[in-house]
Scaffold this motif. Sequence first.
Motif, PDB file in Angstrom:
ATOM      1  N   LEU A   5       4.415   9.778  -6.354  1.00 11.96           N
ATOM      2  CA  LEU A   5       3.005   9.724  -7.085  1.00 11.96           C
ATOM      3  C   LEU A   5       2.649  10.732  -7.892  1.00 11.96           C
ATOM      4  O   LEU A   5       2.483  11.973  -7.399  1.00 11.96           O
ATOM      5  N   ASP A   6       2.949  10.794  -9.467  1.00  8.80           N
ATOM      6  CA  ASP A   6       2.634  12.239  -9.920  1.00  8.80           C
ATOM      7  C   ASP A   6       0.965  12.546  -9.912  1.00  8.80           C
ATOM      8  O   ASP A   6       0.283  11.693  -9.588  1.00  8.80           O
ATOM      9  N   ARG A   7       0.608  13.687 -10.192  1.00 15.09           N
ATOM     10  CA  ARG A   7      -0.657  14.256  -9.709  1.00 15.09           C
ATOM     11  C   ARG A   7      -1.736  13.499 -11.010  1.00 15.09           C
ATOM     12  O   ARG A   7      -2.677  13.262 -10.464  1.00 15.09           O
ATOM     13  N   GLU A   8      -1.297  13.411 -11.897  1.00 14.68           N
ATOM     14  CA  GLU A   8      -2.161  12.757 -13.124  1.00 14.68           C
ATOM     15  C   GLU A   8      -2.672  11.293 -12.657  1.00 14.68           C
ATOM     16  O   GLU A   8      -3.615  10.761 -12.573  1.00 14.68           O
ATOM     17  N   THR A   9      -1.541  10.586 -12.219  1.00 15.07           N
ATOM     18  CA  THR A   9      -1.645   9.261 -11.723  1.00 15.07           C
ATOM     19  C   THR A   9      -2.577   9.144 -10.598  1.00 15.07           C
ATOM     20  O   THR A   9      -3.574   8.300 -10.501  1.00 15.07           O
ATOM     21  N   ALA A  10      -2.457  10.098  -9.589  1.00 16.76           N
ATOM     22  CA  ALA A  10      -3.299  10.183  -8.440  1.00 16.76           C
ATOM     23  C   ALA A  10      -4.723  10.386  -8.861  1.00 16.76           C
ATOM     24  O   ALA A  10      -5.583   9.910  -8.078  1.00 16.76           O
ATOM     25  N   LYS A  11      -5.091  11.396  -9.695  1.00 16.29           N
ATOM     26  CA  LYS A  11      -6.308  11.613 -10.313  1.00 16.29           C
ATOM     27  C   LYS A  11      -7.052  10.432 -10.642  1.00 16.29           C
ATOM     28  O   LYS A  11      -8.321  10.122 -10.457  1.00 16.29           O
ATOM     29  N   LYS A  12      -6.345   9.550 -11.416  1.00 14.60           N
ATOM     30  CA  LYS A  12      -6.578   8.392 -11.944  1.00 14.60           C
ATOM     31  C   LYS A  12      -6.944   7.136 -10.972  1.00 14.60           C
ATOM     32  O   LYS A  12      -7.955   6.401 -11.146  1.00 14.60           O
ATOM     33  N   VAL A  29       2.753  21.787  -6.535  1.00 10.77           N
ATOM     34  CA  VAL A  29       3.417  20.398  -6.687  1.00 10.77           C
ATOM     35  C   VAL A  29       2.886  19.630  -7.826  1.00 10.77           C
ATOM     36  O   VAL A  29       1.559  19.589  -8.015  1.00 10.77           O
ATOM     37  N   LYS A  30       3.865  19.181  -8.695  1.00 10.34           N
ATOM     38  CA  LYS A  30       3.639  17.995  -9.524  1.00 10.34           C
ATOM     39  C   LYS A  30       3.490  16.623  -9.259  1.00 10.34           C
ATOM     40  O   LYS A  30       2.617  15.906  -9.916  1.00 10.34           O
ATOM     41  N   THR A  31       3.905  16.344  -8.054  1.00 12.05           N
ATOM     42  CA  THR A  31       4.160  15.099  -7.622  1.00 12.05           C
ATOM     43  C   THR A  31       3.609  14.987  -6.141  1.00 12.05           C
ATOM     44  O   THR A  31       3.953  16.020  -5.629  1.00 12.05           O
ATOM     45  N   TYR A  32       3.049  14.057  -5.571  1.00 16.33           N
ATOM     46  CA  TYR A  32       2.939  13.704  -4.198  1.00 16.33           C
ATOM     47  C   TYR A  32       4.044  12.693  -3.884  1.00 16.33           C
ATOM     48  O   TYR A  32       4.695  12.045  -4.547  1.00 16.33           O
ATOM     49  N   SER A  33       4.335  12.564  -2.685  1.00 18.79           N
ATOM     50  CA  SER A  33       5.287  11.738  -1.946  1.00 18.79           C
ATOM     51  C   SER A  33       4.496  10.882  -1.100  1.00 18.79           C
ATOM     52  O   SER A  33       3.307  11.033  -0.644  1.00 18.79           O
ATOM     53  N   TYR A  34       4.809   9.482  -1.056  1.00 13.79           N
ATOM     54  CA  TYR A  34       4.208   8.362  -0.504  1.00 13.79           C
ATOM     55  C   TYR A  34       5.162   7.225   0.144  1.00 13.79           C
ATOM     56  O   TYR A  34       6.388   7.459  -0.384  1.00 13.79           O
ATOM     57  N   ILE A  35       4.891   6.767   1.228  1.00 12.24           N
ATOM     58  CA  ILE A  35       5.875   5.915   1.876  1.00 12.24           C
ATOM     59  C   ILE A  35       5.103   4.371   1.767  1.00 12.24           C
ATOM     60  O   ILE A  35       3.804   4.416   1.888  1.00 12.24           O
ATOM     61  N   LEU A  87       0.923  -1.454  -0.003  1.00 13.03           N
ATOM     62  CA  LEU A  87      -0.158  -0.165   0.081  1.00 13.03           C
ATOM     63  C   LEU A  87       0.719   1.151  -0.118  1.00 13.03           C
ATOM     64  O   LEU A  87       1.803   1.324   0.526  1.00 13.03           O
ATOM     65  N   GLY A  88       0.555   2.228  -0.595  1.00 14.93           N
ATOM     66  CA  GLY A  88       1.093   3.558  -0.728  1.00 14.93           C
ATOM     67  C   GLY A  88       0.392   4.815   0.194  1.00 14.93           C
ATOM     68  O   GLY A  88      -0.621   4.810  -0.134  1.00 14.93           O
ATOM     69  N   LEU A  89       1.215   5.176   1.320  1.00 11.51           N
ATOM     70  CA  LEU A  89       0.416   6.168   2.326  1.00 11.51           C
ATOM     71  C   LEU A  89       0.928   7.528   1.825  1.00 11.51           C
ATOM     72  O   LEU A  89       2.215   7.856   1.963  1.00 11.51           O
ATOM     73  N   VAL A  90       0.101   8.362   1.347  1.00  9.46           N
ATOM     74  CA  VAL A  90       0.683   9.657   0.853  1.00  9.46           C
ATOM     75  C   VAL A  90       0.890  10.707   2.169  1.00  9.46           C
ATOM     76  O   VAL A  90       0.177  10.833   3.188  1.00  9.46           O
ATOM     77  N   ILE A  91       2.012  11.341   2.158  1.00  8.63           N
ATOM     78  CA  ILE A  91       2.493  12.010   3.302  1.00  8.63           C
ATOM     79  C   ILE A  91       2.720  13.469   2.918  1.00  8.63           C
ATOM     80  O   ILE A  91       2.922  14.303   3.774  1.00  8.63           O
ATOM     81  N   THR A  92       2.424  14.107   1.477  1.00  9.44           N
ATOM     82  CA  THR A  92       2.440  15.305   1.062  1.00  9.44           C
ATOM     83  C   THR A  92       1.488  16.068   1.982  1.00  9.44           C
ATOM     84  O   THR A  92       0.299  15.830   2.403  1.00  9.44           O
ATOM     85  N   ALA A  93       1.796  17.202   2.339  1.00 12.71           N
ATOM     86  CA  ALA A  93       1.018  18.372   3.209  1.00 12.71           C
ATOM     87  C   ALA A  93      -0.386  18.644   2.319  1.00 12.71           C
ATOM     88  O   ALA A  93      -0.455  18.890   1.278  1.00 12.71           O
ATOM     89  N   ARG A  94      -1.395  18.678   3.197  1.00  8.22           N
ATOM     90  CA  ARG A  94      -2.748  19.082   2.562  1.00  8.22           C
ATOM     91  C   ARG A  94      -2.800  20.129   1.746  1.00  8.22           C
ATOM     92  O   ARG A  94      -3.546  19.962   0.759  1.00  8.22           O
ATOM     93  N   CYS A  95      -2.169  21.147   2.344  1.00  3.51           N
ATOM     94  CA  CYS A  95      -2.080  22.647   1.511  1.00  3.51           C
ATOM     95  C   CYS A  95      -1.305  22.564   0.145  1.00  3.51           C
ATOM     96  O   CYS A  95      -1.832  23.100  -0.825  1.00  3.51           O
ATOM     97  N   ILE A 123      -1.320  19.650  -1.719  1.00  2.00           N
ATOM     98  CA  ILE A 123      -2.182  18.719  -2.497  1.00  2.00           C
ATOM     99  C   ILE A 123      -3.382  19.628  -2.998  1.00  2.00           C
ATOM    100  O   ILE A 123      -3.989  19.680  -4.211  1.00  2.00           O
ATOM    101  N   ALA A 124      -3.950  20.569  -2.106  1.00  3.50           N
ATOM    102  CA  ALA A 124      -5.015  21.499  -2.570  1.00  3.50           C
ATOM    103  C   ALA A 124      -4.596  22.606  -3.585  1.00  3.50           C
ATOM    104  O   ALA A 124      -5.516  22.828  -4.463  1.00  3.50           O
ATOM    105  N   ASN A 125      -3.479  22.639  -3.402  1.00  2.25           N
ATOM    106  CA  ASN A 125      -2.994  23.909  -4.676  1.00  2.25           C
ATOM    107  C   ASN A 125      -2.410  23.350  -5.822  1.00  2.25           C
ATOM    108  O   ASN A 125      -1.078  22.786  -5.687  1.00  2.25           O
ATOM    109  N   GLU A 126      -2.972  22.943  -6.916  1.00  2.00           N
ATOM    110  CA  GLU A 126      -2.572  22.271  -8.026  1.00  2.00           C
ATOM    111  C   GLU A 126      -1.549  22.796  -8.572  1.00  2.00           C
ATOM    112  O   GLU A 126      -0.503  22.064  -9.306  1.00  2.00           O
TER     113      GLU A 126
END
Length: 269
Positions: free
Chosen positions: A191-198, A51-57, A35-43, A45-48
């Motif tokens: 995790l890139d933003r486009e993949t995250a949306k899908k 950042v172009k990518t999210y971080s996960y552990i 499983l991938g657990l997203v650790i990118t800050a909420r702010c 993620i909200a501001n498209e």
Amino acid sequence: MTRRLMFNCKNVKEISQGSVFNAAYCEGYESEEVLGLVITARCDIANENKVKTYSYIPAIPFKSWKEVELIDVLRKKVLKGINKKVENGLKQAKLTLIHLDIYGKEKVIKTIKEKKLLKKDKDIESLEKNLSSYFLIKDGGDFNELIKVFECEIKSIIKDISEGKDASYFLIDNIEGYGSVVVNLRDVYKLDRETAKKVLGGIEINETLDDNIYRAINKNIIGTCVCLIGALDSPYIELLMQRFTNNFSRIGVENPNANLSDSIIMECQ
């Protein structure tokens, strides 16, 4: 047994800090579902536009983690002590670890018995037992073998992780369908933003997935549908982030002199 309610399986409408998706890529677990657990800050993620990518552990089901990483954690915990017991047992027989490395366990024990290098049967039995443990932990064994010999030590490892005493890991007591999950706090992926949306709509893993686009997805698990499965609840996501941050914010400094306390007291006399 009651487990802490740490995970919300209903929180699957949007990706936020603490969100978890299945079939995440994790080095060393290419044939397992992690499983991938997203650790990118909420702010962020909200501001498209930020950042172009999210971080996960990686959050690894214990049934998989125990076959890959447990042995290394166990070695650090017990190998030094077992090594000392073996060394002392061999010393009584006027042998060393060098003899063990050259001739192997079976020949060493055979020589000790034939030449009566150890007089007492209980000393031979103790050495044999310690040698079995030594080679099991040194060469590695499957979980069923390890648990027979090191049950107390393995339980202690799980307890340390669950209580936050091991800085490398965080334990989620239970995620429905996966059981207990061990989160690796030192291994970060993108995790890139486009993949995250899908992922929100679901992605079926098949041979046509582009390796250059879906890098955060383990494409070896053909037929799996990648989606959000829930999120780590508060206050556990905040606790996890605190422990994650500690791994990268610690500052190493020179240890104080062992005699510092004596020196301070002398100054006052």
